[in-house]
Enzyme design. Structure first.
Site, mmCIF file in Angstrom:
data_model
loop_
_atom_site.group_PDB
_atom_site.id
_atom_site.type_symbol
_atom_site.label_atom_id
_atom_site.label_comp_id
_atom_site.label_asym_id
_atom_site.label_seq_id
_atom_site.Cartn_x
_atom_site.Cartn_y
_atom_site.Cartn_z
ATOM 1 C CB SER A 52 22.701 29.127 33.978
ATOM 2 O OG SER A 52 23.690 29.397 34.939
ATOM 3 C CE1 TYR A 110 18.962 30.754 37.816
ATOM 4 C CE2 TYR A 110 21.174 29.823 37.769
ATOM 5 C CZ TYR A 110 20.249 30.718 37.285
ATOM 6 O OH TYR A 110 20.591 31.560 36.269
#
Lengths: 598, 285
Positions: free
Chosen positions: A468, A481
């Site tokens: 990501s 995350y």
């Protein structure tokens, strides 16, 4: 069944004796494999074994190579006309009544083009699969076209291939090549191949290499100059052709085949991420493509002329629509997290390119739906599988099942991931475990199980991990995350280093803000249920307003596999922040300190 | 399904009868034109066929002029500006999906319909059409529960995503899934602006003005201005699915009333339409 069990026989033709090896049931369609330079028929052993249970597989040593005798004198004994005589003699000996399916690699393919384009072999060839060996006539026209109107691009193509052909010039010098091959080069060659071409060390090349290579020099001397200077104007293929192009070939440019459709109207293109000696390095894939092509044209060859093709054949056109069909047609792709979002879009993109797709997700219904729609898009086969990527046992079971039922995965996409937002002190140990289990351990399990199968097979492959933009973007809102994704990014980089010499590429995809349902399922640590629901809706709307479609990420995944890119930022914000993380990290840190409002 | 989702069998007011007739006329036109499509026909020709057929039958004014989309234009692939909706010289090829979309006004009654089909077999579009059935039921249920239109919009979008599709009505102006239609005064001269009839635009603008004062909008969109319960009237509803290079939609009139009885509060004007018949046949088969 190995080459050791092959039935050997000798056929006399035009002053030489050719050694022929046959495997499999002679009543089945005949597949005739022709080797290149400097090789002998044993170069095909891996492919031949894999085809032998379905076809009548025939290999022969080209004159002057292996167990076949050499013409006397050598000069003038290797012209394409004489090689065509040899082919017809072999074909008549092994399959007198039916045309054969011809497969050629390197000089075997150069000869194959001659066989498939001269009139006197018409009706003897049912199909031709060409690898790494252009027709000298087509090559001659290719050069002429670029010489007569040398635009910058054409000149560059000409120079590029000119540089790759250095060995052809060397082979035209008298005596020296023979001396080298019979001397030091012959001894060094196997080791050089292992180092430079990454060939497995399994007793090939055979002991006859020095004399094969010395005799084979006459293949070049007898044909290249003549054909390139005066290429035949009528070199049209009279059989359907499948062209398999290895993208990493050090001797032949992919551009050589640009105009091929004009010479071979029924052309099917395939590309393979490999170097020159694909019969040695990619036998599984070659056997599967050859088998498929033979099956497709055996039907047609066996039926009376003018008969209508069956409905199934009409529904499945030869050319699948997708942009990367050449590259992914028939390959096995496994995508995790394939019930929604980027995973599903990726599965569809691979399906469109004609790949066989395994869609894995916790959500059984969603995975089944993805598989069903993938078949509709053009995947020859697609399956939905249920597994939690964070569960080691489940993944191992899945890997065993996939290997047993569908085969070894060619492309693995570790995509499954969940969102977790909230400050560090709001994030509980439970939350951490959950997000790391899926986002990091999911990738680890995927690479350990499916990646290991890939590495053990030793025929290349590719692993794509979905990281990501959060991997390099510090923030107060996504500590857990971002940590998990940063780990995935580094894992991908390390794995890429480790798997490079197994020809397995590893890419990390860093999408950015993409409109998927990850926002609707994100856990917001430190919020109660109602507050969490509100934040999920709010972030979903924001992502919806950004509206970057997962289909574009899927496109980036395919591109990453094709070009073997290490790290792929997808959205503009991912590119921009990656640039900032490199060159202005303090600006990113300053932004990270701001409290996000949702 | 008849009677449950629409007003078939019940007596319709003369107004609704008028709307129903023009909607049937439009669907008949779509079926006739679809049957006349052949390989090589362009979008412009298909649009012209629709226009001529309807003009011959007395249509003088339009909510919007007929559109025709072929191939990946059915999924609005690469659409950035509204001008791209207009018919092009793209030619129809065997197996290609197409969508015909027209909004004729006949005797003052407006209809707005969308018809999806393909030249020969197209299994992907077939599947899309099958899956649109759920959307028709979902929309009606949402409206009957008087949920805010924006929420219904989001429900539909979620269903599309679950099915594996993308929401292509988002490409329409304001991303609308539906818009209001109403009666239009018949004028001798009825010009169009960018394909839209001026009379209808005037009606839409006046609705927008009223709605703005009262807190509703004639456009059913994903935005806050649609965050209101269904407004009574006629809504032309057009869920549009996209799946890679293939799109499919239907468009038909939904009647919303202020009745308290859920059955009466909203119903599809007509259940005897090609896409509904197709689902019924599929179920029977």
């Amino acid at each position: 069944m190995g080459l050791k069990d092959a039935r050997l026989r000798r056929v006399a033709t035009g002053g030489v004796e050719l050694c022929i090896a046959e495997l499999g049931d002679a009543a089945r369609p005949t597949v005739l494999l022709v080797h290149g330079y400097p090789d002998s028929k044993e170069v095909w052993s891996g492919v031949a074994e894999r085809l032998a249970d379905r076809f009548h597989v025939v290999l022969y040593d080209v004159r002057g190579h292996g167990a076949s005798s050499a013409p006397q004198p050598l000069r003038g004994g290797f012209t394409l006309e004489k090689l065509t005589d040899d082919f017809l003699a072999v074909a008549d000996a092994v399959s007198p009544d039916r045309p054969v399916h011809l497969v050629g690699h390197d000089w075997g393919s150069v000869q194959g083009w001659e066989f498939a384009t001269v009139r006197r072999t018409e009706g003897r060839i049912a199909s031709f699969t060409s690898m790494s060996g252009p027709s000298l006539d087509h090559f001659g026209h290719w050069i002429k076209k670029r010489m007569t109107r040398p635009t910058p691009r054409r000149a560059a193509q000409l120079l590029g291939q000119g540089a790759k052909s250095w060995y052809v010039y060397m082979l035209h010098t008298p005596v020296l090549p023979e001396l080298a091959w019979r001397g030091p080069l012959g001894k060094q060659w196997p080791g050089m191949l292992q180092r430079l071409e990454r060939l497995p060390a399994d007793g090939y090349p055979t002991a006859s290499l020095p004399s094969d290579a010395a005799h084979g020099a006459w293949l070049y001397r007898d044909n290249v100059r003549i054909r390139l200077r005066r290429p035949r104007p009528d070199a049209y293929a009279h059989a359907p052709v499948q062209l398999i192009t290895p993208t990493g070939d050090s001797f032949l440019s992919e551009r050589l085949y640009d105009d091929l459709e004009q010479w071979a109207p029924q052309l099917r293109r395939r590309t393979l991420d490999a170097k020159h000696w694909i019969p040695r390095t990619r036998p599984d894939q070659l056997a599967s493509w050859i088998g498929e092509f033979v099956d497709a044209h055996e039907d047609r060859a066996g039926r009376a002329p003018g008969a209508v093709a069956p409905a199934r054949a009409a529904a499945r056109p030869d050319s699948v629509a997708g942009r990367h069909a050449e590259r992914f047609g028939g390959r096995l792709v496994l995508v995790t997290g394939a019930a929604s979002g980027i995973g599903r879009a990726t599965a569809f993109a691979f399906a469109e390119a004609g790949a066989r797709v395994v869609a894995v997700d916790r959500d059984a219904e969603g995975a089944a739906r993805t598989a069903e729609m993938a078949r509709l898009l053009g995947a020859p086969e697609a399956w939905g599988e249920t597994a939690d990527v964070g569960d080691e046992q489940a993944m191992e079971k899945l890997a065993a099942k996939v290997a047993a039922e569908y085969g070894v995965v060619d492309v693995l996409v570790n995509n499954a991931g969940i969102g977790l937002s909230g400050s560090f002190f709001d994030t509980t140990t439970e939350d951490w475990k959950k997000v790391l289990d899926v986002n990091l351990w999911g990738v680890i399990h995927g690479c350990r199980t499916f990646g290991r199968q890939m590495a053990e097979r030793g025929q290349g492959g590719h692993i794509v991990n979905t990281a990501s933009a959060a991997a390099w973007l510090p923030s107060r809102s996504l500590p857990a995350y971002s940590t998990s994704k940063a780990a995935v990014l580094m894992l991908s980089e390390c794995l890429r280093a480790e798997l490079a010499d197994k020809s397995i590429g590893v890419s990390a995809i860093c999408p950015g803000i993409v409109n998927t349902n990850i926002t609707a399922t994100t856990r917001f640590a430190g919020s109660d249920a109602a507050e969490e629901r509100r934040k999920q809706e709010r972030s979903s709307r924001l992502y919806g307003m950004r509206n970057f479609p997962p289909e574009k990420v899927a496109e980036a995944v395919l591109e990453a596999v094709v070009h073997n890119t290490a790290v792929v930022p997808v959205t503009p914000e991912a590119h921009a922040t990656r640039w900032m993380a490199r060159f202005t990290p303090r600006a990113l840190r300053a932004v990270a300190r701001r409290e996000p409002r949702l | 399904m008849a009677g449950r989702t629409s007003a078939v069998g019940e007596r319709l007011s003369p107004d609704l009868q008028g709307f129903k007739e023009v909607q049937r006329l439009a669907y008949e036109c779509a079926e006739v034109v679809a049957a006349r499509l052949k390989p090589g026909v362009t979008e412009r020709e298909a649009a012209r066929m629709q226009r001529d057929w309807l003009t011959e039958r007395g249509v003088r004014d339009w909510f919007h002029l007929p559109f025709a989309w072929f191939g990946d234009r059915t999924a609005f692939a690469g659409f950035r500006i509204p001008l791209q909706f207009f018919p092009t010289n793209r030619r129809l090829e065997p197996g290609m999906p197409f969508i015909l979309d027209m909004a004729p006004i006949h005797r003052g009654f407006a209809a707005d319909i969308g018809y999806s089909g393909s030249l020969g077999l197209n299994p992907v579009q077939d599947r899309l059409m099958d899956d649109l059935q759920e959307h028709r039921a979902l929309i009606l249920a949402g409206v009957r529960e008087r949920r805010p239109l924006r929420t219904v919009y989001e429900d539909v979008e979620r269903l599309m995503v679950r099915q594996g599709y993308t929401n292509r009505h988002r490409a329409y102006p304001f991303g609308v899934i539906a818009h209001k239609v109403g009666r239009v005064r018949e004028r001798r001269w009825s010009p169009t602006v960018f394909g839209f009839g001026t009379q209808s635009l005037k009606g839409l603008a006046s609705d927008a003005l009223h709605g703005h004062r009262e807190g509703w909008s004639p456009l059913w969109s994903p935005y806050t201005f649609s965050d209101h319960p269904p407004q009574p009237g006629l809504w032309a509803v057009e869920p549009h699915l996209g799946f890679r290079g293939t799109g499919a939609k239907f468009e038909e009139l939904l009647v919303v009333t202020d009745s308290r009885d859920p059955q009466e509060s909203a119903f599809w004007l007509d259940d005897d339409l090609p896409h509904v018949r197709r689902w019924a046949e599929g179920k029977a088969a």
